[in-house]
Write an enzyme that holds these catalytic residues in place. Structure first.
Site, PDB file in Angstrom:
ATOM      1  N   CYS B 148      42.348  37.788  48.725  1.00  0.00           N
ATOM      2  CA  CYS B 148      42.154  38.342  48.438  1.00  0.00           C
ATOM      3  C   CYS B 148      40.867  39.115  49.601  1.00  0.00           C
ATOM      4  CB  CYS B 148      41.380  38.927  47.221  1.00  0.00           C
ATOM      5  SG  CYS B 148      40.517  38.137  46.020  1.00  0.00           S
ATOM      6  N   GLN B 175      32.187  39.048  46.617  1.00  0.00           N
ATOM      7  CA  GLN B 175      32.860  38.857  46.264  1.00  0.00           C
ATOM      8  C   GLN B 175      32.492  39.905  44.297  1.00  0.00           C
ATOM      9  OE1 GLN B 175      34.836  35.341  48.415  1.00  0.00           O
ATOM     10  NE2 GLN B 175      36.253  35.951  47.603  1.00  0.00           N
ATOM     11  N   GLY B 179      37.492  39.585  41.212  1.00  0.00           N
ATOM     12  CA  GLY B 179      38.914  38.232  41.734  1.00  0.00           C
ATOM     13  C   GLY B 179      39.147  36.788  41.595  1.00  0.00           C
ATOM     14  N   HIS B 241      35.579  43.364  47.421  1.00  0.00           N
ATOM     15  CA  HIS B 241      34.775  41.830  48.413  1.00  0.00           C
ATOM     16  C   HIS B 241      34.078  43.063  49.850  1.00  0.00           C
ATOM     17  CE1 HIS B 241      36.724  40.038  45.595  1.00  0.00           C
ATOM     18  NE2 HIS B 241      37.224  39.071  46.433  1.00  0.00           N
ATOM     19  N   ASN B 326      39.869  44.112  46.183  1.00  0.00           N
ATOM     20  CA  ASN B 326      40.724  43.213  46.012  1.00  0.00           C
ATOM     21  C   ASN B 326      42.046  43.249  45.348  1.00  0.00           C
ATOM     22  OD1 ASN B 326      38.077  43.804  44.362  1.00  0.00           O
ATOM     23  ND2 ASN B 326      38.760  41.575  43.243  1.00  0.00           N
TER      24      ASN B 326
END
Lengths: 351, 351, 351, 351
Positions: B148, B175, B179, B241, B326
């Site tokens: 991602c 991030q 995720g 992200h 993401n």
């Protein structure tokens, strides 16, 4: 030794509050005046600060009943030194007035940082830069500390420069919201968000470290010769700037040599046992997921710089992450440590 | 054209939920089976998901009453294709079983990404990589999408590589917690904090882009030849992200040439008007403080990559910031777009 | 039917932005003017709003190039109605000027809410309150909507009052930061924190619902006779006020009777199929941990009120939790729905 | 006086970590054993806790090299007392084993709280409840502390009950995520969100205070006779439960009488100058927006209860907000204070 009389300028702001906290019961300094803007002057500090005191639950007792005065030498008679937490839009003029009036100025503002005869003093990193203040034209001298973001970074780079030389570095910051002062960043802008921009910050990050790590050459400081590329980001963290660093050195170095250079790093504040000097200038963390602002923020009462994740870099030589407390080590704490240094070395004349 | 029958594997997980959402009333695909681990099988999806459905207020109607089955070909008879949102610890074996059973596997897992005859397919970036799947030994073929974090980065690099060549890049990610799946990151670890480490992530970020941007050479994909250095950080953001990129190109480029390369970038999904293809592959933002996850997350229904802050870099040539969703563009959305591409091009045989 | 010409007053603020968003391509209304303070007037909306547009990625196309004007009737010629998102410190005077100039005023400000001939209109709850506007002395009429916190609460109380009578209620709110406008709450005050105080809020929460749920009596609205005790808290949530309610009824009611009263609740907006009317006025959630702002915020495009956790109360009769979108249902959306109601019913004269 | 030998049970959990922190260099207690589940036993504490130690930067030196043992009397020979931070699913059996083995059990678990001969001990509130432990059948005795949410609430209610009598109270909590232990609440569930439900919590909040504020009657504790209605909410705060209270008293009271009752409140821990006893049991804040978890959390090293916003209530008599540190005063700190009390009073026999 006699205590020096000091004023805190910008006493109602974020950095001013930290000054007031750090100067409670200080061995070297006695706060005799609190200066702020005209709309607060004449009022009691505790009254003005009702619901605006943010750094702890209570205003230190000594400051509560002090009457706020204007930020000008005639309103702060008898002070030997001022701690300036003023915003840069007014700091230039006010600090100069104090210097002209023969008062030592310890400034957290950016205004005079890049003047060749003004040190960006980081007490463990470049105490020898104090040699240039004699060349300032005013009877009082101005000493600045660096921008909060590069404070921990320059501390991490100094031992690397001394042992291996610096070629270049990429510096990516994730900065706490307290760095923007108060009221500072609106919650609507940053809650659950990242802002990949901080006005004016990348310029400072790409130029101040070179001066901070530079050399005295006659009457001025010459910046060190290495390149920096910076990305500065704001993240929803209260205190503590986290910085990812990729660095290229001039000489080969092993991981253990670098670790040793950091662990051995110590300076005049430690030798002189200054009150605010952390025992460890740098704390290296072995855990793979450190440093983290919430956990490592208060290492050495906020004065220790924490480093972790040293590892090889496919493009540069090494990469690592460094954390420091942006309003303590990166602002008020650094300034107080600088003042402690000049007091202890006798550079500050106490009336 | 007849709709393909598909199963979602890992239907109870974060990526699985996104698959179920994106496949509601899909033009090309009909979800006939939902697969999950044995402890859920035999139960109604809505019953298992009570309080675990996280991506929106309500489970899509079509999925509510479906009975969960085991993730194995014998439990999903008649499917032409499976969308795999399985964790990597089980994905390897299960996906291979499906490929051996003659079913097309669209996988979000990392297990087969680096196999030379398996594309890391990014529909606008490298559709020609589909040429290698014929060399896979199994009757069904496996197609993966990238990690991602690099999804948006590779989309931003592709036009640069085509026009100016790539020498090297520093990639620093901030991030989102989605995720890490669900339950994923404990709140105690990340609220008001930054974690400068994500297990295994920097390795993927330093190697997958080169394969994704590589060339087909006979029966395999050869990675492109440029270097990446990565720092990966977790920040308290829900989705999206944010990545700071510094890039060195092989040829000189002006800012306006780069901007034009990004703005003109379009691919097969746009030409074929695939259902999930965003009108704009890349959206460049003029505002000096963009992209930001909260504001730009849903550009193009989460399928557009947003770029901003293009500026010269003192060490590399240029720096900029790139954002992508993401779990949509970086996971389930990319996978569905890949499936749409092979369906529309006739690569997927529909029984 | 001819579209009404409308102006948005306070167009640069938080509520103003929501108005602009909700009025894009509206069936009944055409935005002909955007009003803001003098320092913005004469400039293009998109230019003024650069980095200040917060509610989505992009300003709607129709508003981008509109020139901002002063908030006064002479600068907005030809408008039939104004949507006022003005702050209360200026709303009183400006709204009155419009009313005197014969323009219908749909106001989100508190200034005229408690005037006996001004309805606090909640389109499903008290459309009959429109009967009193004829008694206002000005040629144009002023119609307000309630405070954002009580919007969802009064919707939840209305069916209870109608079926079982209301005796008293404790209302404890956990309010989103968007309720404080922009810049609003400083991040330093609320990140990882709760503030158990919102200036002036508890007064409104303890008095507006009684008027909103009151009866028309001749030329004025008489407040309903029940008591409210309120605690108002600010929490680090972006949008969506969550409210815990404990309620004592006048008649006995079973849980299923209450559930039925809520589920059956529907009003004129639904009968008239107004553009912004949600299909379900109230959505009851069965899950034991709902409603939650992040998940349920956008039910019915932000116009549905979500209730959950109905259960007996050891002191009162029942307790439950109610959530509504504070800047949509609780502000701009409620105002637009009110305007739609008077347009459709012919109360608004269109020139 | 000889130090008592103690073991911490559940040493790797959230409460266990707080125990280890609070027992560093303790005047009365020497930690001789750390107990945890079998999968950790036999390993060094610092090794097991790598990246799991959450309450500060570093594990206290004394605990780092201790070897973890099983939670059973035969593995912790010689201990006079155990601090149990065990989860309730295992606490019942293990704590009973210790009591049967003649060891004093200071428990933070809910299992025995409602047994008539087990005190829910809050050292300033009900030290006389210790009189019933002699009636427990086991040679060792079990002493519990209350649920974290009601700890500060019962401290605020005790002086009100003593002076004015209690009729009923509405208690609405906004609880920190640390109350759910570690890993506890997934970030995806709470970031920028409120969850209006905590499993089992409202039951405890509606029943434990009455026992805690009850009277000893022969061999058992009789609950006080007043009603509570509770709403419990989870908010994105790290530490510190904020509680809104509406209370009806039996006798009339003025605001200043209530304030005086709180300010004068002091108990045996203060008279005996116990190490963890806060100087002020209750701190009342004058500021209109206090208490707040982030600012007031550490008052009295986390052991002081902070109250603010006392004001009349339209339905009950008064309303106010109370804050206490849920893992210090509300858990480990309360337990250590309880142990200090029985040690100092000679109730604990030290071998």
């Amino acid at each position: 030794m006699k205590k020096a009389k000091v004023a805190v300028l910008g006493a109602t702001g974020s950095v001013g509050q930290r000054f007031i906290e750090l100067l409670e019961n200080h061995e070297f300094f006695e706060v005799t005046h609190l200066g702020a803007s005209e709309k607060s002057s004449g009022r009691k500090y505790s009254e003005v600060m009702n619901s605006r005191w943010k750094v702890s639950a209570d205003i230190p007792g000594y400051a509560k009943n002090m009457e706020i005065v204007n930020c000008s030498p005639e309103f702060t008679p008898g002070v030997d030194l001022v701690f300036s937490g003023l915003d840069s839009d007014v700091a230039g003029e006010i600090e100069m007035k104090y210097a002209q009036a023969g008062v030592m100025v310890i400034s957290n503002a950016k205004n005079y940082r890049m003047s060749p005869d003004v040190p960006i003093l980081s007490a463990e990193v470049n105490p020898e830069h104090l040699d240039v203040i004699q060349f300032q034209k005013t009877p009082g001298k101005i000493i600045t500390n660096s921008n909060c973001t590069i404070m921990g970074v320059t501390i991490s780079l100094k031992p690397l420069m001394d042992h291996f030389g610096l070629d270049s570095a990429v510096i990516v910051s994730m900065q706490a919201i307290s760095g923007a002062g108060y009221p500072g960043v609106p919650t609507m802008d940053i809650l659950g968000n990242v802002i990949p921009f901080i006005s004016g910050e990348e310029d400072k990050v790409e130029t101040e470290p070179q001066k901070c790590l530079g050399k005295v050459s006659g009457d001025k400081i010459e910046s060190a010769d290495f390149k920096i590329s910076a990305h500065c980001n704001r993240v929803p963290v209260l205190d503590g700037h986290t910085v990812n660093v990729s660095v290229k050195l001039k000489k080969k170095a092993t991981e253990s040599e670098i670790r040793k250079a950091w662990e051995d790093f110590s300076g005049e504040p430690q030798r002189l046992k200054l009150p605010l000097a952390p025992e460890k200038v740098i704390q290296y963390r072995e855990e793979r997921d450190r440093p983290q602002p919430r956990i490592d923020l208060n290492a050495g009462k906020g004065m220790t710089t924490t480093i972790g994740r040293l590892r090889p870099d496919p493009i540069f030589d090494y990469k690592y992450t460094v954390l420091s407390h942006n309003t303590v080590r990166g602002a008020a704490g650094a300034a107080v440590l600088n003042a402690e240094l000049i007091y202890k070395k006798g550079i500050l004349e106490v009336k």
